[in-house]
Scaffold this motif. Structure first.
Motif, PDB file in Angstrom:
ATOM      1  N   VAL A 179      22.921  40.445  24.856  1.00 17.98           N
ATOM      2  CA  VAL A 179      23.678  39.483  24.066  1.00 17.98           C
ATOM      3  C   VAL A 179      22.786  38.778  23.048  1.00 17.98           C
ATOM      4  CG1 VAL A 179      25.319  39.093  25.922  1.00 17.98           C
ATOM      5  CG2 VAL A 179      23.375  37.551  25.683  1.00 17.98           C
ATOM      6  N   THR A 180      21.484  39.013  23.091  1.00 16.77           N
ATOM      7  CA  THR A 180      20.591  38.395  22.105  1.00 16.77           C
ATOM      8  C   THR A 180      20.230  39.356  20.983  1.00 16.77           C
ATOM      9  OG1 THR A 180      18.567  39.071  23.264  1.00 16.77           O
ATOM     10  CG2 THR A 180      19.580  36.986  23.919  1.00 16.77           C
ATOM     11  N   GLU A 181      20.794  40.548  20.977  1.00 14.92           N
ATOM     12  CA  GLU A 181      20.470  41.528  19.946  1.00 14.92           C
ATOM     13  C   GLU A 181      21.318  41.312  18.699  1.00 14.92           C
ATOM     14  OE1 GLU A 181      20.960  45.464  21.386  1.00 14.92           O
ATOM     15  OE2 GLU A 181      19.060  45.495  22.471  1.00 14.92           O
ATOM     16  N   LYS A 182      20.682  41.296  17.545  1.00 16.96           N
ATOM     17  CA  LYS A 182      21.425  41.265  16.293  1.00 16.96           C
ATOM     18  C   LYS A 182      21.895  42.670  15.935  1.00 16.96           C
ATOM     19  CE  LYS A 182      19.222  37.257  14.106  1.00 16.96           C
ATOM     20  NZ  LYS A 182      18.483  36.775  12.913  1.00 16.96           N
ATOM     21  N   GLY A 183      22.951  42.734  15.124  1.00 18.72           N
ATOM     22  CA  GLY A 183      23.479  44.020  14.696  1.00 18.72           C
ATOM     23  C   GLY A 183      24.755  44.369  15.420  1.00 18.72           C
ATOM     24  N   LYS A 184      25.154  45.644  15.264  1.00 17.25           N
ATOM     25  CA  LYS A 184      26.407  46.113  15.840  1.00 17.25           C
ATOM     26  C   LYS A 184      26.160  46.944  17.088  1.00 17.25           C
ATOM     27  CE  LYS A 184      28.939  46.219  11.447  1.00 17.25           C
ATOM     28  NZ  LYS A 184      29.740  47.032  10.508  1.00 17.25           N
ATOM     29  N   ASN A 185      26.983  46.720  18.104  1.00 14.00           N
ATOM     30  CA  ASN A 185      26.977  47.517  19.323  1.00 14.00           C
ATOM     31  C   ASN A 185      28.414  47.909  19.647  1.00 14.00           C
ATOM     32  OD1 ASN A 185      24.167  47.592  20.255  1.00 14.00           O
ATOM     33  ND2 ASN A 185      24.385  45.365  20.452  1.00 14.00           N
ATOM     34  N   SER A 186      28.583  49.040  20.291  1.00 11.85           N
ATOM     35  CA  SER A 186      29.923  49.483  20.673  1.00 11.85           C
ATOM     36  C   SER A 186      29.902  50.021  22.090  1.00 11.85           C
ATOM     37  CB  SER A 186      30.442  50.559  19.714  1.00 11.85           C
ATOM     38  OG  SER A 186      29.610  51.708  19.756  1.00 11.85           O
ATOM     39  N   ALA A 187      31.081  50.054  22.708  1.00 14.49           N
ATOM     40  CA  ALA A 187      31.183  50.540  24.084  1.00 14.49           C
ATOM     41  C   ALA A 187      32.589  51.056  24.345  1.00 14.49           C
ATOM     42  CB  ALA A 187      30.845  49.434  25.073  1.00 14.49           C
ATOM     43  N   THR A 188      32.677  52.052  25.203  1.00 16.76           N
ATOM     44  CA  THR A 188      33.948  52.631  25.628  1.00 16.76           C
ATOM     45  C   THR A 188      34.013  52.613  27.142  1.00 16.76           C
ATOM     46  OG1 THR A 188      34.020  54.094  23.698  1.00 16.76           O
ATOM     47  CG2 THR A 188      35.416  54.678  25.569  1.00 16.76           C
ATOM     48  N   THR A 189      35.149  52.227  27.679  1.00 17.34           N
ATOM     49  CA  THR A 189      35.374  52.244  29.120  1.00 17.34           C
ATOM     50  C   THR A 189      36.647  53.023  29.417  1.00 17.34           C
ATOM     51  OG1 THR A 189      34.328  50.079  29.430  1.00 17.34           O
ATOM     52  CG2 THR A 189      35.763  50.847  31.184  1.00 17.34           C
ATOM     53  N   VAL A 190      36.585  53.893  30.391  1.00 19.63           N
ATOM     54  CA  VAL A 190      37.759  54.579  30.924  1.00 19.63           C
ATOM     55  C   VAL A 190      37.963  54.059  32.337  1.00 19.63           C
ATOM     56  CG1 VAL A 190      38.790  56.780  31.569  1.00 19.63           C
ATOM     57  CG2 VAL A 190      37.360  56.619  29.511  1.00 19.63           C
ATOM     58  N   GLY A 191      39.175  53.609  32.645  1.00 21.65           N
ATOM     59  CA  GLY A 191      39.348  53.013  33.961  1.00 21.65           C
ATOM     60  C   GLY A 191      40.784  52.983  34.432  1.00 21.65           C
TER      61      GLY A 191
END
Length: 469
Positions: free
Chosen positions: A450-462
């Motif tokens: 949560v301290t990283e600058k920039g863009k992050n993405s994530a996918t969850t299947v559940g």
């Protein structure tokens, strides 16, 4: 027809809403009958994600969901569907009907599947006042003075605690609630009498220990004022004050417990059109020297906080339903507020828009698509970092299997995929002790991403279930 009746009954249980007075204590969420009654709410499931953890709540969810949220946003995650943790409430009530009165003993054990808490334990009586038989007198520990944005699972007002009061005193044109609550039994969050200036959060060794006192909330609410047959309004005003030991909380003695918990107030109104699955609701809250809650002492206490919340749901024929929310919450920290809060900002503005269209195939199957965009603008204190705007968005597609086709029909099984992306421009929220000070904020200690600058993405299947009984 049976399914519809079951759905409406379940909604009454889960939301603790007021209904006909002839069903004793209905509004408390359980129809009083002689003897014990077991009811509750639960959601649970599991998810799989190969992406790095994006939000703090993923660390707490314990279900494999990669929770999408905006970095530095202390309010709510980015949408709820396919983006929440496991949770359950187990209620046991014991009802007594005697001498033209209805009494109930209420308990509620809540759990996130890791720990169990006795969230509620209170006793209420209805019919005590012959001149106002619908009024309810109560004492104990309970959920109280709550307003909730359902699609975000966010309480815009919440003064839970131990206390006493009278609810639903009938004035004819409206009903009136008066209650006093305080957090737990005066317990503090963390250790007693710790130095607020100690960056290690370790308790000082001066020997100051014992009962710390607590923050009290005097809650008033006037509700059920009919504007039209389908529109009702409500008003609330709450006053908060500290009572108890005024022992110094800082190493140099400059801050006392009362300094840390100044007198405060919350004021606002609610307008609601409709009920059940066809409604619109607008709530405005203004807080002075407090935030959304007077009884949750781990929350920051800004000098001012204002919130505006609009939500609703519409049945669009037999096959379509639309749920939506648009929220804003802004807060400021003046010099006094900065002294009592370990914050690195002096102002923030949070906004969220979430919509959930649903296609209802029949009374067994439906498909949800939830879209949510979340943004928070953080204004840095001098010497604490750079200002900036962080944001995130989330998309969830869910195929549902359920006992009926209306929104409140439960149980429901959801098979979903969630994709989300965060855009972090500033990490100023992490610099609780100023730039260059080693000891990052609690967010970082839970999840360094949560301290990283920039863009992050994530996918969850559940897959997830949700039910009440």
């Amino acid at each position: 027809m049976k399914t519809r009746i079951f759905a409406l009954s379940a909604l009454a249980l889960s939301c603790s809403m007021a209904h006909a007075q002839e069903a004793a204590l209905d509004y408390l969420g359980a129809q009083v009958v002689e003897g014990a009654r077991f009811w509750g709410y639960g959601r649970g499931g599991t998810g799989t994600s190969t992406d790095k953890v994006m939000g703090l709540r993923s660390d707490l969810a314990n279900n494999g969901f990669n929770i999408i949220e905006t970095a530095g946003n202390p309010h709510a995650q980015t949408g709820r569907l396919g983006n929440e943790g496991n949770f359950a409430e187990f209620h046991v009530d014991y009802g007594l009907v005697l001498n033209d009165m209805n009494w109930v003993i209420k308990t509620n054990i809540a759990t996130d599947m890791e720990k169990f808490n006795l969230d509620e334990w209170w006793v209420a009586g209805q019919g005590v006042f012959k001149s106002n038989p619908g009024a309810v007198i109560w004492v104990g520990k309970r959920y109280y003075q709550r307003y909730k944005a359902e699609i975000l699972d966010y309480h815009m007002l919440q003064n839970d605690g131990v206390g006493a009061g009278i609810d639903d005193w009938d004035f004819g044109f409206a009903k009136f609630n008066l209650g006093i609550t305080k957090q737990e039994n005066g317990d503090s969050y963390g250790q007693d009498f710790c130095s607020i200036n100690d960056p290690t959060y370790a308790c000082d060794s001066s020997g100051r220990s014992g009962y710390r006192g607590g923050y009290h909330s005097v809650n008033t609410r006037l509700h059920g004022m009919k504007i039209t047959d389908n529109i009702a309004a409500g008003l609330f005003f709450n006053y908060g004050f500290y009572a108890g030991s005024d022992t110094s909380l800082s190493e140099n003695g400059s801050m006392t417990a009362k300094d840390m918990n100044p007198n405060s107030y919350q004021a606002g109104f609610q307008i609601k059109q409709g009920q059940w699955a066809d409604f619109n609701e607008f709530v405005v809250r203004y807080s002075s020297d407090i935030g959304k809650s007077m009884t949750q002492d781990w929350l920051d206490t800004p000098s001012t906080q204002i919130g505006a919340f609009f939500q609703g749901m519409q049945e669009l024929g037999d096959s379509f339903r639309l749920q939506y929310a648009l929220v804003y919450e802004g807060q400021k920290f003046d010099d006094e507020a900065l002294k009592r809060n370990l914050v690195s900002i002096d102002k923030s503005d949070w906004g969220n828009i979430t919509i959930r269209p649903t296609y209802i195939w029949d009374d067994r199957f439906s498909t949800d698509l939830e879209l949510s965009y979340d943004q928070i603008k953080l204004n840095a204190r001098e010497g604490y970092g750079e200002s900036g705007t962080n944001s995130s968005y989330k998309v969830t597609l869910s195929q549902n299997v359920h006992i009926g086709g209306t929104f409140w029909d439960r149980p429901v099984l959801r098979f979903f995929v969630t994709y989300g992306q965060s855009d972090t421009q500033t990490t100023v929220y992490n610099n609780r002790h100023g730039e260059g000070v080693e000891n990052p904020s609690w967010e970082w200690r839970h999840n360094p991403y949560v301290t990283e600058k920039g863009k992050n993405s994530a996918t969850t299947v559940g897959a997830q279930f949700e039910t009440w009984w």
